[in-house]
Write a protein that holds these residues in place. Structure first.
Motif, PDB file in Angstrom:
ATOM      1  N   ILE A   1      34.532  47.185  41.458  1.00 32.15           N
ATOM      2  CA  ILE A   1      35.782  46.442  41.569  1.00 32.15           C
ATOM      3  C   ILE A   1      36.166  45.890  40.202  1.00 32.15           C
ATOM      4  N   ARG A   2      37.384  46.190  39.775  1.00 34.64           N
ATOM      5  CA  ARG A   2      37.889  45.545  38.570  1.00 34.64           C
ATOM      6  C   ARG A   2      38.384  44.148  38.945  1.00 34.64           C
ATOM      7  N   HIS A   3      38.222  43.199  38.051  1.00 37.57           N
ATOM      8  CA  HIS A   3      38.699  41.832  38.282  1.00 37.57           C
ATOM      9  C   HIS A   3      40.211  41.808  38.476  1.00 37.57           C
ATOM     10  N   GLY A   4      40.725  40.706  38.975  1.00 39.30           N
ATOM     11  CA  GLY A   4      42.156  40.553  39.160  1.00 39.30           C
ATOM     12  C   GLY A   4      42.871  40.214  37.857  1.00 39.30           C
ATOM     13  N   GLN A   5      44.196  40.152  37.940  1.00 38.76           N
ATOM     14  CA  GLN A   5      45.009  39.798  36.771  1.00 38.76           C
ATOM     15  C   GLN A   5      44.569  38.431  36.229  1.00 38.76           C
TER      16      GLN A   5
END
Length: 283
Positions: free
Chosen positions: A97-101
């Protein structure tokens, strides 16, 4: 002229080829002595530009068992038993999972916290993971602020899944990309970050232990550069191609490592669980 029986009708064999599906016809006539030979794609003289290394994780049983000094029936049986003991029997699933903005104006890691949209993105992803109902056994988090915040929001939807932090998963520059980036970057950053990110790959990407009795699912919450490099390495693509891949914030990437050492990319950068207005890449 002899007549054809029902078993001697024209047969059509469809053979898949690299360029598409080709149709080959042959007539099973008389006693069938003149049946044409049809070459399947894997029986041609095609030579791949790159061959798959099945021992990429150095866990192929043949690399873990000492070779025989003398080939006898007893030695061969013992060797085969040891090979069987070192064989993986289950699949490891890694969901990245890539982190959020996050706040791009932050001058240090502490100031690069999630934006309000970034928190919403993480929540969407957490709910999506819960809907998938995968039996996650562990959540591994990068120690950077934006990854920690993203993971903690996701964890609200995945109760009772243990967590651990891994400094190796921090963002960085894994390897000079090809084609080169437009802006200048000093070589020391690749020299510093590359070995750490490669160490993270070797730590987390490998086939299951022979003692593992069921498929495992591990969640890695980290960063775009890290995930893109991991994908290239796992699929044995040129690692310098990492910058050609693009990832949305809080997107889902799923890689499966099979007992044979083969690797499957089940999805890359999936953000379809978010409404269109919540999907972002760089901001």
């Amino acid at each position: 002229m002899p007549t054809l029986s029902r078993l001697q009708k024209y047969t059509i064999i469809a053979v898949g080829t690299v360029s598409g599906a080709g149709l080959f016809y042959y007539n099973v006539y008389g006693k069938g002595e003149e049946v044409a030979h049809v070459a399947n794609s894997w029986t041609t003289d095609f030579v791949p530009s790159v061959t798959w290394d099945s021992n990429w994780d150095r866990r192929d049983p043949k690399s873990l068992v000492k070779p025989m000094k003398k080939v006898t029936e007893e030695a061969q049986n013992k060797y085969n038993e040891q090979l069987e003991q070192h064989k993986a029997k289950t699949t490891r699933h890694l969901v990245l999972i890539r982190h959020g903005q996050y706040n791009l104006k932050g001058k240090n890691d502490a100031e690069r916290y999630l934006t309000e949209l970034g928190r919403r993105q993480a929540d969407y992803t957490g709910k999506r993971l819960a809907e998938l109902a995968l039996p996650f056994s562990l959540i591994v988090r990068s120690t950077m602020t934006r990854a920690q915040e993203t993971s903690k929001i996701i964890e609200k939807s995945l109760s009772d899944v243990p967590t651990e932090d891994d400094i190796l998963l921090m963002e960085g520059a894994p390897i000079p990309p090809e084609p080169p980036i437009r802006h200048w970057k000093s070589e020391w950053q690749y020299f510093q970050d590359g070995p750490r990110i490669e160490a993270a790959f070797r730590k987390h990407f490998h086939r299951a232990s022979p003692h593992q009795t069921k498929d495992s699912y591990t969640l890695l919450v980290c960063h775009a550069n890290v995930i893109r490099y991991f994908v290239c390495r796992a699929l044995q693509f040129p690692p310098e191609a990492w910058l050609r891949l693009s990832l949305k914030h809080a997107s889902i990437t799923w890689i499966s490592i099979h007992p044979s050492g083969n690797v499957s990319l089940r999805c890359f950068g999936d953000s379809g669980h978010m409404p269109p207005e919540a999907i972002t890449t760089n901001q």
